[in-house]
Motif scaffolding. Sequence first.
Motif, PDB file in Angstrom:
ATOM      1  N   ASN A 191       0.830  -1.197   0.000  1.00  0.00           N
ATOM      2  CA  ASN A 191       0.000   0.000   0.000  1.00  0.00           C
ATOM      3  C   ASN A 191       0.866   1.249   0.000  1.00  0.00           C
ATOM      4  O   ASN A 191       2.041   1.206   0.364  1.00  0.00           O
ATOM      5  CB  ASN A 191      -0.905   0.037   1.228  1.00  0.00           C
ATOM      6  N   LEU A 192       0.254   2.339  -0.390  1.00  0.00           N
ATOM      7  CA  LEU A 192       0.871   3.656  -0.311  1.00  0.00           C
ATOM      8  C   LEU A 192      -0.038   4.531   0.516  1.00  0.00           C
ATOM      9  O   LEU A 192      -1.238   4.656   0.219  1.00  0.00           O
ATOM     10  CB  LEU A 192       1.039   4.253  -1.719  1.00  0.00           C
ATOM     11  N   ALA A 197       4.418   3.275  -9.427  1.00  0.00           N
ATOM     12  CA  ALA A 197       3.905   4.109  -8.348  1.00  0.00           C
ATOM     13  C   ALA A 197       4.969   5.098  -7.875  1.00  0.00           C
ATOM     14  O   ALA A 197       4.672   6.273  -7.630  1.00  0.00           O
ATOM     15  CB  ALA A 197       3.422   3.245  -7.184  1.00  0.00           C
ATOM     16  N   GLN A 198       6.207   4.657  -7.771  1.00  0.00           N
ATOM     17  CA  GLN A 198       7.290   5.548  -7.348  1.00  0.00           C
ATOM     18  C   GLN A 198       7.525   6.636  -8.391  1.00  0.00           C
ATOM     19  O   GLN A 198       7.729   7.801  -8.044  1.00  0.00           O
ATOM     20  CB  GLN A 198       8.578   4.767  -7.105  1.00  0.00           C
ATOM     21  N   GLU A 227       4.587  13.773  -8.927  1.00  0.00           N
ATOM     22  CA  GLU A 227       3.661  14.537  -8.080  1.00  0.00           C
ATOM     23  C   GLU A 227       4.410  15.436  -7.107  1.00  0.00           C
ATOM     24  O   GLU A 227       3.990  16.573  -6.863  1.00  0.00           O
ATOM     25  CB  GLU A 227       2.747  13.591  -7.291  1.00  0.00           C
ATOM     26  N   THR A 228       5.495  14.947  -6.562  1.00  0.00           N
ATOM     27  CA  THR A 228       6.278  15.730  -5.613  1.00  0.00           C
ATOM     28  C   THR A 228       6.874  16.959  -6.294  1.00  0.00           C
ATOM     29  O   THR A 228       6.938  18.033  -5.704  1.00  0.00           O
ATOM     30  CB  THR A 228       7.388  14.862  -4.993  1.00  0.00           C
ATOM     31  N   LEU A 237       4.650  16.266  -0.236  1.00  0.00           N
ATOM     32  CA  LEU A 237       3.821  15.110   0.103  1.00  0.00           C
ATOM     33  C   LEU A 237       4.523  14.298   1.175  1.00  0.00           C
ATOM     34  O   LEU A 237       5.748  14.164   1.159  1.00  0.00           O
ATOM     35  CB  LEU A 237       3.629  14.202  -1.122  1.00  0.00           C
ATOM     36  N   ASP A 238       3.762  13.738   2.073  1.00  0.00           N
ATOM     37  CA  ASP A 238       4.284  12.766   3.023  1.00  0.00           C
ATOM     38  C   ASP A 238       3.777  11.409   2.547  1.00  0.00           C
ATOM     39  O   ASP A 238       2.572  11.163   2.598  1.00  0.00           O
ATOM     40  CB  ASP A 238       3.786  13.085   4.436  1.00  0.00           C
ATOM     41  N   ALA A 239       4.678  10.593   2.024  1.00  0.00           N
ATOM     42  CA  ALA A 239       4.260   9.330   1.417  1.00  0.00           C
ATOM     43  C   ALA A 239       5.086   8.186   1.971  1.00  0.00           C
ATOM     44  O   ALA A 239       6.289   8.310   2.169  1.00  0.00           O
ATOM     45  CB  ALA A 239       4.425   9.415  -0.092  1.00  0.00           C
TER      46      ALA A 239
END
Length: 79
Positions: free
Chosen positions: A2-3, A57-58, A64-65, A71-73
């Motif tokens: 999950n992310l 996803a990465q 996105e960053t 973002l805190d991911a």
Amino acid sequence: MNLLLHQTPASYDDWKRDFDAHTETRMNAGLTLLQLWRDLDGSGVTALFQVNDRKKAQDWLDRETQTGGPLDARFMRTA
């Protein structure tokens, strides 16, 4: 896997419109939205995604960053 993603946009309404408009982009990145929470006080949002492809996803997260602010991911797995 999950992310867990948290961010605090300047405007929740603007962020939500943009978030909804990019559903297909997230799906192409191997992400399936499981849950979306909104802070009771403030505009913070937290999303939980199922990750189908960690590398995609990465890559999405890196883009996105760069364009969407801080973002805190965290990638996580069930303990």
